[in-house]
Design an enzyme around this catalytic site. Structure first.
Site, PDB file in Angstrom:
ATOM      1  N   CYS A  81       0.873  -1.173   0.000  1.00  0.00           N
ATOM      2  CA  CYS A  81       0.000   0.000   0.000  1.00  0.00           C
ATOM      3  C   CYS A  81       0.907   1.220   0.000  1.00  0.00           C
ATOM      4  CB  CYS A  81      -0.863  -0.043   1.259  1.00  0.00           C
ATOM      5  SG  CYS A  81      -1.871   1.415   1.533  1.00  0.00           S
ATOM      6  N   CYS A 192      -0.961   3.806  -6.414  1.00  0.00           N
ATOM      7  CA  CYS A 192      -1.849   3.202  -5.406  1.00  0.00           C
ATOM      8  C   CYS A 192      -2.107   1.787  -5.887  1.00  0.00           C
ATOM      9  CB  CYS A 192      -3.158   3.985  -5.318  1.00  0.00           C
ATOM     10  SG  CYS A 192      -4.457   3.137  -4.373  1.00  0.00           S
ATOM     11  N   HIS A 194      -4.465  -0.185  -5.556  1.00  0.00           N
ATOM     12  CA  HIS A 194      -5.805  -0.481  -6.081  1.00  0.00           C
ATOM     13  C   HIS A 194      -5.896  -0.210  -7.590  1.00  0.00           C
ATOM     14  CE1 HIS A 194      -7.179  -0.556  -1.885  1.00  0.00           C
ATOM     15  NE2 HIS A 194      -8.354  -0.982  -2.304  1.00  0.00           N
TER      16      HIS A 194
HETATM   17  N1  DGL Z   1      -4.058   0.695  -1.799  1.00  0.00           N
HETATM   18  C1  DGL Z   1      -3.646   1.838  -1.095  1.00  0.00           C
HETATM   19  C2  DGL Z   1      -2.433   2.483  -1.728  1.00  0.00           C
HETATM   20  O1  DGL Z   1      -1.655   1.847  -2.391  1.00  0.00           O
HETATM   21  C3  DGL Z   1      -4.614   2.923  -0.734  1.00  0.00           C
HETATM   22  C4  DGL Z   1      -6.035   2.660  -0.620  1.00  0.00           C
HETATM   23  C5  DGL Z   1      -6.736   3.499   0.403  1.00  0.00           C
HETATM   24  O2  DGL Z   1      -6.884   4.721   0.233  1.00  0.00           O
HETATM   25  O3  DGL Z   1      -7.141   2.878   1.367  1.00  0.00           O
HETATM   26  O4  DGL Z   1      -2.212   3.648  -1.554  1.00  0.00           O
END
Ligand code: DGL
Length: 296
Positions: A81, A192, A194
């Site tokens: 993350c 990110c 996601h």
């Molecule tokens: N997956 C997370 C990232 O790489 C962020 C997601 C979130 O905002 O919770 O920053």
């Protein structure tokens, strides 16, 4: 909790953490590259999204998650993350000096190496741009090329809902990417974990002239490198077991696993008790015996 009794350190699992499903874009690369490695994936969906939260708050969550995973015998922790890495990686390395961590940072370096227009874009959460890791990257590379940052509020939530290519997600992305396209980027960094799940829509919007950079394969190679250096790679023909844990709904997480990465597995619940995390029971040996339906 039942981890393999008498297991060698090399057979202990790699832990992969994220606020939700985003880290699965990293997990699938780790598992594809290192098929003998067992893993524990932890999604802190009770606190999702991390992106708009303060650095201090995210750091508290990630430290508590790390303590729980080390309690399970994790041999390496992948902070899959960008937001959590930016907020907590430095603190984690200070607090747990013997523990190997592999974190994420927006892949600005490869973008700078590949750009011909001298203009690159980074799409990430607000907290990622506030963290030390990003500031250092911008200081290091921002002199030779123009780096434009952009957030996309709502995109993480859309991906959590499985709306990776819905008309609404496409409209949201068109709005977020327009300023970057307008500035003439020829490289776009997905900052990110996601966002790779929406990369088909992103590619259509930015067009074939813009390279899209997802650091997940490089992160998987870094995991292999670190484990190799400390002599902790699992023996090549080990049966790998994979455990998925969420602080949200295990039923919903199991559905997300199937929909996003084609993996059929049960998920285990973890519960926040004040500032510490209690992870529910799972039998790791059973996981290693389970027929693996994954499509990786
Ligand atoms: N997956 C997370 C990232 O790489 C962020 C997601 C979130 O905002 O919770 O920053």
């Amino acid at each position: 909790m039942d981890l393999p009794s008498g297991a060698q350190p090399t057979q202990q699992p790699i832990a992969v953490i994220d606020s939700g499903v985003g880290g699965l874009s990293v997990w699938r690369e780790v598992v594809a590259l290192l098929p003998a490695e067992s893993t524990v994936y932890l999604a802190d969906q009770a606190h999702l999204p991390y992106g708009p939260r303060s650095i201090e708050e995210i750091r508290r969550f990630v430290i508590a998650i790390t303590e729980s995973l080390l309690g399970l015998g994790a041999k390496l922790i992948v902070v899959a993350c960008n937001t959590a890495s930016g907020a907590a990686l430095t603190a984690l390395r200070e607090m747990f000096p013997g523990v190997p961590f592999v974190g994420m940072e927006p892949a600005v370096k490869p973008a700078v190496e590949r750009t011909r227009s001298g203009v690159v874009g980074v799409l990430a959460t607000p907290t990622t741009f506030q963290g030390d890791l990003y500031r250092r990257l911008a200081d290091r590379f921002g002199k030779s090329v123009a780096i434009h940052t952009q957030t996309c509020p709502g995109l993480v939530e859309a991906i959590e809902c499985g709306a990776t290519d819905s008309p609404q997600t496409e409209a949201l992305l068109k709005g977020c990417l327009a300023p970057l396209i307008g500035r003439g980027i020829d490289q776009l960094v997905l900052g990110c974990t996601h966002y790779p799940f929406a990369s088909d829509v992103i590619a259509t919007i930015v067009g074939s002239g813009v390279g899209i950079i997802d650091p997940a394969p490089a992160v998987a190679r870094q995991v292999r490198r670190v484990l190799g250096t400390i002599g902790a790679l699992a023996p090549e023909h080990d049966a790998a077991g994979h455990v998925f844990v969420t602080t949200g709904s295990p039923v919903q997480f199991a559905e997300q696993l199937t929909n996003l990465i084609g993996v059929e597995a049960r998920a285990t619940a973890a519960v926040w008790e004040g500032s510490s995390l209690r992870i529910g029971y799972f039998d790791f040996k059973e996981k290693q015996r389970e027929r693996w339906h994954g499509r990786l």
